[in-house]
Design an enzyme around this catalytic site. Structure first.
Site, short mmCIF file in Angstrom:
data_model
loop_
_atom_site.label_atom_id
_atom_site.label_comp_id
_atom_site.label_asym_id
_atom_site.label_seq_id
_atom_site.Cartn_x
_atom_site.Cartn_y
_atom_site.Cartn_z
N ALA A 65 90.05 54.60 101.08
CA ALA A 65 90.78 55.81 100.76
C ALA A 65 89.97 55.91 99.45
CB ALA A 65 92.24 55.35 100.14
N ASP A 66 89.03 55.19 98.83
CA ASP A 66 88.18 55.72 97.70
C ASP A 66 86.94 56.28 98.00
OD1 ASP A 66 90.00 54.28 96.07
OD2 ASP A 66 88.68 52.51 95.63
N ARG A 68 85.56 56.51 101.85
CA ARG A 68 85.04 56.90 102.99
C ARG A 68 84.62 58.39 103.34
NH1 ARG A 68 85.93 54.65 108.23
NH2 ARG A 68 87.40 53.22 107.48
N GLU A 129 86.48 40.38 104.07
CA GLU A 129 85.04 40.49 104.27
C GLU A 129 84.04 40.28 103.41
OE1 GLU A 129 85.10 45.02 106.90
OE2 GLU A 129 84.74 44.98 104.71
#
Length: 680
Positions: A65-66, A68, A129
């Site tokens: 959301a920041d 991509r 991740e």
């Protein structure tokens, strides 16, 4: 070689350098990134990468959301434009835990880019991740590049500010063990030198810089195959590792000793390519005997300062480094693990300037010196010496076949002939290469006709001299002349400069250079035309025999005694000399003020030694194309010195303040100006 400038005004050169330095600062996005950090991040952790089967170049970790659809999309596009493959996770179903497919993608990527944004820590997916990425970094040296997008790295490290608040919300109700893993990973990644994007900065330039850095890291981590398949190299590497003792913290200086053409430089280069990533800093200073003599035209102390400046500049990647005294190397390197290769050393002063004492270097450092002079090694106190021996008969045959047939064994019907040539040539790798190149592409009948001629050459001239002379004699007259020009003057000079200097002397100088390269008589390295020592000596011997008793009738003068004899003779008359090369450690007694008057065909001058009277240039040939004279003692050239065809003027470290007292028109209307100029 020193670089050349196309500017004819030293002030313009200085201004240009200042402008480029200022421009470089505009692209400096990293915080506190020293050369050592860059090299460590790029290479020191990549020792184990070569054997892995990589699926992707880059794995990007990010909060969609920041970034991509904006910043990240531009980064990925720029990476693609440079041929860099990135993992794209669009088709993977997200869950609280990262699945095997994602773990495989992380572990199958050479580089992980962690794009840390304000809401990165809102996703347990991103945090897991990151934990896996940091685990891969620790386990097998995966390169991790953090990118702080409109975010303070300190907030990530300490989990404070808005970033800390976001993380706090994510941690509510989570297992304590998971929270500790996330925080530890965030602290670790924030301590890695990376990129920092602040609001208002030019993102396009930052993205270009990131993509270039990724590309460079991939190049540095790529396994080297340059020496794969070289005959006998693995056994030589095993021998050298026993001498190097790479697991020891001892600082060790090692000599690689052997005659010209036996493969010393190849062994040293292979060692460097295989092990340089294990050191904080590394440098390979090649062909020292030839490349660094220009700087050695003064007293020993000045020589050492110049050499140490070149050494430290290459080792630290700092072209503007200042060396006010000889203690700089020790002060800068005493706590650094470095790998230094000094190739083709022939003077003790070279070692004293660049690697005098083991105390100059940090624990685990290795200094490798290649030389054909055992006295240089002994005088420097080097006890660890590897003597390079000739290859076995089987290895010699394989070497010859590689050049003659492009494979390690003879073609059908050629085995007996190949073995006969191998026996005639002996085991010297240079001779095997030259003769293999000579026989390449010939028919069986051509081989049979050439062998008797080769035997005659060997009987007359001795083994290696006969081999090299045989290959020279097979050239046409034009290519022979070009070979002699390179041997007597242009070995080690830039290719483009040589082409410009000789374009009107030969029908097709580029084609001639290709022929000599195909015959293994020259080779190109870093834009320079290079020639092995034995071939270099052969060319000069051929020219010397043009007129043994009267040096003024030769094309080139390279011997100081012969140069002194010609320049001390002021009698009227013509001369065949087109080039003079006085080496730096050679001096002549005196020169007549009219010394150059009779040298009406002179085109190339290199004065590195002493004793040549500059006033003699009053009568110099207007055909002059090259003038290399460091330490030129006069503030300006004599007024009657007026070369019209000058291509290269090199007078660094001289007293020259201006070319002439008055203005001069050097060129005819419409002609291009000379290309290469370097002054103080």
């Amino acid at each position: 070689m020193d670089s050349y400038f196309s500017l004819t005004n030293p002030n313009l050169v200085a201004s240009a350098i200042c402008f480029l330095a200022l421009l470089g600062t505009l692209f400096f996005y990293r915080k506190s990134r020293s050369h050592q950090e860059k090299k460590t991040m790029a290479t020191s952790s990549l020792t184990l990468l070569a054997p892995r089967n990589w699926k992707y170049h880059v794995f990007p970790s990010f909060h969609g959301a920041d970034v991509r659809t904006n910043f990240l999309s531009h980064v990925l596009k720029e990476l693609r434009s440079k041929g860099i493959d990135s993992f794209i996770d669009n088709d993977i179903e997200r869950s609280k835990l990262i699945g095997p497919e994602l773990v495989e993608a992380i572990r199958g990527s050479r580089i992980a880019i962690v794009l840390l944004s304000r809401n990165y820590a809102s996703s347990t997916w991103c945090l897991n991740e990151l934990v896996e990425i940091m685990k891969c970094r620790e386990e097998f040296g995966q390169t991790v590049m953090p990118l702080f997008y409109e975010l303070d790295p300190t907030d990530v490290k300490k989990q404070t500010g808005d970033f800390g608040k976001v993380l706090g919300k994510t941690c509510r109700g989570k297992e304590k063990e998971d929270i500790q893993r996330w925080k530890r990973a965030l602290t670790q990644v924030a301590q890695i030198a990376g990129f920092h994007s602040a609001k208002g900065e030019n993102e396009a330039e930052l993205i270009e810089y990131i993509a270039t850095d990724v590309s460079n890291k991939l190049n540095l981590s790529a396994p080297c195959s340059d020496f794969d398949g070289l005959v006998g190299m693995e056994s030589r590497m095993a021998e050298m590792r026993r001498v190097l003792q790479l697991d020891s913290d001892e600082v060790r200086k090692i000599g690689i000793l052997g005659p010209p053409g036996i493969g010393k430089t190849t062994i040293a280069r292979s060692l460097f390519n295989r092990h340089s990533q294990d050191f904080q800093l590394s440098v390979f200073m090649d062909n020292i005997k030839k490349k660094y003599v220009i700087m050695a035209c003064s007293d020993d102390y000045s020589v050492k300062l110049d050499l140490q400046k070149q050494f430290m500049s290459q080792l630290t990647n700092d072209t503007g480094i200042k060396i006010p005294h000889l203690g700089v190397a020790k002060d800068r390197l005493k706590d650094k693990k470095v790998l230094v290769v000094l190739d083709d050393v022939d003077q003790l002063v070279q070692l004293e300037a660049m690697a005098k004492e083991t105390s100059w270097f940090g624990p685990g450092s290795r200094i490798i010196i290649t030389t054909q002079d055992e006295n240089v090694l002994k005088a420097s106190g080097i006890d660890h010496i590897h003597r390079v021996n000739l290859p076995s008969d089987d290895e010699a045959l394989q070497m010859f076949c590689l050049y003659a047939f492009g494979q390690k064994y003879p073609k059908n019907g050629f085995k007996k002939l190949a073995c006969e040539v191998r026996s005639l040539v002996g085991g010297l790798p240079l001779g095997l290469r030259v003769m293999g190149s000579y026989f390449r592409g010939m028919s069986e009948q051509d081989w049979r006709e050439a062998l008797p001629r080769l035997k005659i050459h060997l009987d007359r001239n001795g083994e290696i001299a006969g081999i090299l002379k045989f290959s020279y004699d097979a050239l046409n007259d034009e290519d022979k002349r070009l070979f002699l020009h390179i041997a007597c003057f242009f070995s080690g000079e830039p290719v483009d400069m040589v082409e410009r200097c000789l374009e009107k002397c030969f029908q097709d100088v580029r084609q001639g250079l290709r022929v000599l390269s195909e015959k293994s008589l020259i080779y190109s390295k870093s834009g320079l035309i290079m020639m092995s020592t034995l071939l270099f000596q052969l060319g000069r011997q051929i020219v010397q025999k043009e007129s043994i008793s009267e040096p003024g009738k030769r094309q080139f003068l390279n011997d100081a005694i012969d140069i002194g004899e010609v320049l001390s003779d002021d009698k009227a008359g013509n001369s065949s000399v087109i080039g003079i090369d006085l080496e730096w450690n050679k001096d002549i007694t005196w020169t007549s003020e009219r010394a150059f008057e009779r040298l009406s065909n002179l085109e190339f001058i290199r004065i590195l030694g002493k004793g040549v009277n500059p006033l003699s240039m009053n009568y110099i040939s207007r055909k002059l194309k090259v003038l290399i004279w460091p330490m030129f003692p006069m503030p300006c050239f004599p007024s009657r010195f007026n070369p019209e065809f000058l291509v290269n003027l090199f007078v660094r470290n001289s007293n020259l303040e201006k070319l002439w007292e008055e203005n001069k028109l050097l060129l005819k209307p419409g002609e291009a100006p000379f290309l290469y100029w370097e002054c103080n």
